[in-house]
Design a protein around this motif. Structure first.
Motif, mmCIF file in Angstrom:
data_model
loop_
_atom_site.group_PDB
_atom_site.id
_atom_site.type_symbol
_atom_site.label_atom_id
_atom_site.label_comp_id
_atom_site.label_asym_id
_atom_site.label_seq_id
_atom_site.Cartn_x
_atom_site.Cartn_y
_atom_site.Cartn_z
ATOM 1 N N LYS A 80 48.527 -4.971 17.163
ATOM 2 C CA LYS A 80 49.972 -4.707 17.106
ATOM 3 C C LYS A 80 50.485 -4.858 15.675
ATOM 4 O O LYS A 80 51.237 -4.015 15.178
ATOM 5 N N THR A 81 50.064 -5.923 14.995
ATOM 6 C CA THR A 81 50.492 -6.136 13.613
ATOM 7 C C THR A 81 49.937 -5.048 12.707
ATOM 8 O O THR A 81 50.662 -4.489 11.877
ATOM 9 N N PHE A 82 48.660 -4.729 12.856
ATOM 10 C CA PHE A 82 48.055 -3.689 12.023
ATOM 11 C C PHE A 82 48.798 -2.367 12.184
ATOM 12 O O PHE A 82 49.102 -1.688 11.201
ATOM 13 N N LEU A 83 49.103 -1.999 13.417
ATOM 14 C CA LEU A 83 49.792 -0.723 13.648
ATOM 15 C C LEU A 83 51.211 -0.731 13.091
ATOM 16 O O LEU A 83 51.728 0.308 12.698
ATOM 17 N N SER A 84 51.831 -1.899 13.034
ATOM 18 C CA SER A 84 53.190 -1.960 12.484
ATOM 19 C C SER A 84 53.175 -1.915 10.953
ATOM 20 O O SER A 84 54.186 -1.552 10.348
ATOM 21 N N LEU A 85 52.065 -2.289 10.328
ATOM 22 C CA LEU A 85 52.001 -2.358 8.868
ATOM 23 C C LEU A 85 51.346 -1.148 8.204
ATOM 24 O O LEU A 85 51.593 -0.886 7.035
ATOM 25 N N THR A 86 50.507 -0.445 8.924
ATOM 26 C CA THR A 86 49.746 0.644 8.309
ATOM 27 C C THR A 86 50.623 1.846 7.982
ATOM 28 O O THR A 86 51.639 2.079 8.641
ATOM 29 N N HIS A 87 50.210 2.586 6.975
ATOM 30 C CA HIS A 87 50.879 3.859 6.705
ATOM 31 C C HIS A 87 50.019 5.025 7.203
ATOM 32 O O HIS A 87 50.412 6.180 7.096
ATOM 33 N N LEU A 88 48.865 4.717 7.772
ATOM 34 C CA LEU A 88 47.995 5.748 8.342
ATOM 35 C C LEU A 88 48.415 6.037 9.777
ATOM 36 O O LEU A 88 49.065 5.215 10.415
ATOM 37 N N SER A 89 48.011 7.181 10.270
ATOM 38 C CA SER A 89 48.349 7.524 11.648
ATOM 39 C C SER A 89 47.092 7.547 12.500
ATOM 40 O O SER A 89 46.000 7.816 12.008
ATOM 41 N N GLU A 90 47.284 7.246 13.761
ATOM 42 C CA GLU A 90 46.206 7.428 14.725
ATOM 43 C C GLU A 90 46.326 8.855 15.232
ATOM 44 O O GLU A 90 47.420 9.316 15.521
ATOM 45 N N GLU A 91 45.197 9.520 15.326
ATOM 46 C CA GLU A 91 45.234 10.895 15.800
ATOM 47 C C GLU A 91 44.304 11.052 16.984
ATOM 48 O O GLU A 91 43.240 10.451 17.036
ATOM 49 N N THR A 92 44.740 11.869 17.920
ATOM 50 C CA THR A 92 43.894 12.218 19.050
ATOM 51 C C THR A 92 43.312 13.587 18.774
ATOM 52 O O THR A 92 44.038 14.523 18.446
ATOM 53 N N ARG A 93 42.006 13.671 18.889
ATOM 54 C CA ARG A 93 41.315 14.913 18.560
ATOM 55 C C ARG A 93 41.013 15.703 19.825
ATOM 56 O O ARG A 93 40.615 15.134 20.834
ATOM 57 N N SER A 94 41.168 17.006 19.753
ATOM 58 C CA SER A 94 40.770 17.852 20.876
ATOM 59 C C SER A 94 39.353 18.382 20.669
ATOM 60 O O SER A 94 38.700 18.798 21.616
ATOM 61 N N LYS A 95 38.883 18.352 19.427
ATOM 62 C CA LYS A 95 37.544 18.833 19.087
ATOM 63 C C LYS A 95 36.880 17.767 18.216
ATOM 64 O O LYS A 95 37.469 17.317 17.235
ATOM 65 N N ASN A 96 35.691 17.379 18.556
ATOM 66 C CA ASN A 96 35.021 16.281 17.872
ATOM 67 C C ASN A 96 33.918 16.763 16.937
ATOM 68 O O ASN A 96 32.807 16.224 16.933
ATOM 69 N N ASP A 97 34.220 17.748 16.122
ATOM 70 C CA ASP A 97 33.235 18.250 15.163
ATOM 71 C C ASP A 97 33.277 17.425 13.878
ATOM 72 O O ASP A 97 34.286 16.805 13.545
ATOM 73 N N SER A 98 32.167 17.413 13.170
ATOM 74 C CA SER A 98 32.069 16.592 11.965
ATOM 75 C C SER A 98 33.066 17.028 10.896
ATOM 76 O O SER A 98 33.643 16.185 10.209
ATOM 77 N N HIS A 99 33.299 18.310 10.753
ATOM 78 C CA HIS A 99 34.212 18.796 9.723
ATOM 79 C C HIS A 99 35.619 18.235 9.940
ATOM 80 O O HIS A 99 36.276 17.795 8.985
ATOM 81 N N GLY A 100 36.084 18.238 11.186
ATOM 82 C CA GLY A 100 37.415 17.704 11.480
ATOM 83 C C GLY A 100 37.510 16.214 11.195
ATOM 84 O O GLY A 100 38.469 15.750 10.579
ATOM 85 N N PHE A 101 36.498 15.457 11.620
ATOM 86 C CA PHE A 101 36.492 14.019 11.341
ATOM 87 C C PHE A 101 36.464 13.758 9.842
ATOM 88 O O PHE A 101 37.213 12.932 9.326
ATOM 89 N N ILE A 102 35.590 14.468 9.142
ATOM 90 C CA ILE A 102 35.442 14.243 7.700
ATOM 91 C C ILE A 102 36.739 14.570 6.964
ATOM 92 O O ILE A 102 37.175 13.815 6.095
ATOM 93 N N THR A 103 37.366 15.662 7.318
ATOM 94 C CA THR A 103 38.620 16.062 6.671
ATOM 95 C C THR A 103 39.701 15.002 6.879
ATOM 96 O O THR A 103 40.406 14.617 5.935
#
Length: 157
Positions: A82-105
């Motif tokens: 909870k604390t980490f999510l309130s402090l981070t400037h990064l976003s959590e993303e839900t992926r529809s495709k789990n290819d390496s290029h998308g993860f790496i990007t």
């Protein structure tokens, strides 16, 4: 016992506040990298599975070093999601495709964002807060992220 290390309590608190944000960013990036390790699919599965494992292990070491830096300044490191999510400037993303290029990007973008944030704080810690140790510490973190970003970038060129 309060550390007597030549940095005022108010400056140490300001350093810890910023380090806590960095710790949150690192933990979110660690989680996203671990997700890539677990969920990557495609012809390059095994190679990328191992690659992401190397990266999340490096991030685990970084997380530990930041928490220990906070403790060395006489404060406690936050350790809740909870604390980490309130402090981070990064976003959590839900992926529809789990290819390496998308993860790496996505991971590359996060590393570059952290690099910029660290770079912006190097002089702040040294000049404004009188904490050359933390300034040097985050310079090292920045270099670690630059190398990890280079490795990621090299996979998509």
């Amino acid at each position: 016992m309060v550390p007597n290390i030549g940095i005022t309590e108010s400056n140490r608190q300001a350093v810890v506040t910023e380090l806590s944000k960095i710790l949150a960013d690192e933990f979110v990036l660690y989680t996203k990298t671990r997700s890539a390790h677990w969920n990557v699919e495609g012809i390059d599965f095994y190679d990328k599975h191992k690659f992401f494992e190397i990266q999340f292990e490096e991030l685990d070491d970084i997380i530990d070093s930041i928490a220990e830096r906070i403790r060395s300044l006489g404060h406690y490191a936050s350790a809740t999601l909870k604390t980490f999510l309130s402090l981070t400037h990064l976003s959590e993303e839900t992926r529809s495709k789990n290819d390496s290029h998308g993860f790496i990007t996505e991971l590359l973008s996060d590393h570059e964002s952290i690099i910029i944030h660290l770079r912006e704080n190097i002089n702040f810690f040294a000049d404004d807060l009188g904490d050359l140790g933390t300034s040097d510490f985050i310079t090292g973190l920045m270099q670690d992220h630059e190398k990890m970003a280079w490795f990621l970038r090299s996979h998509i060129r």
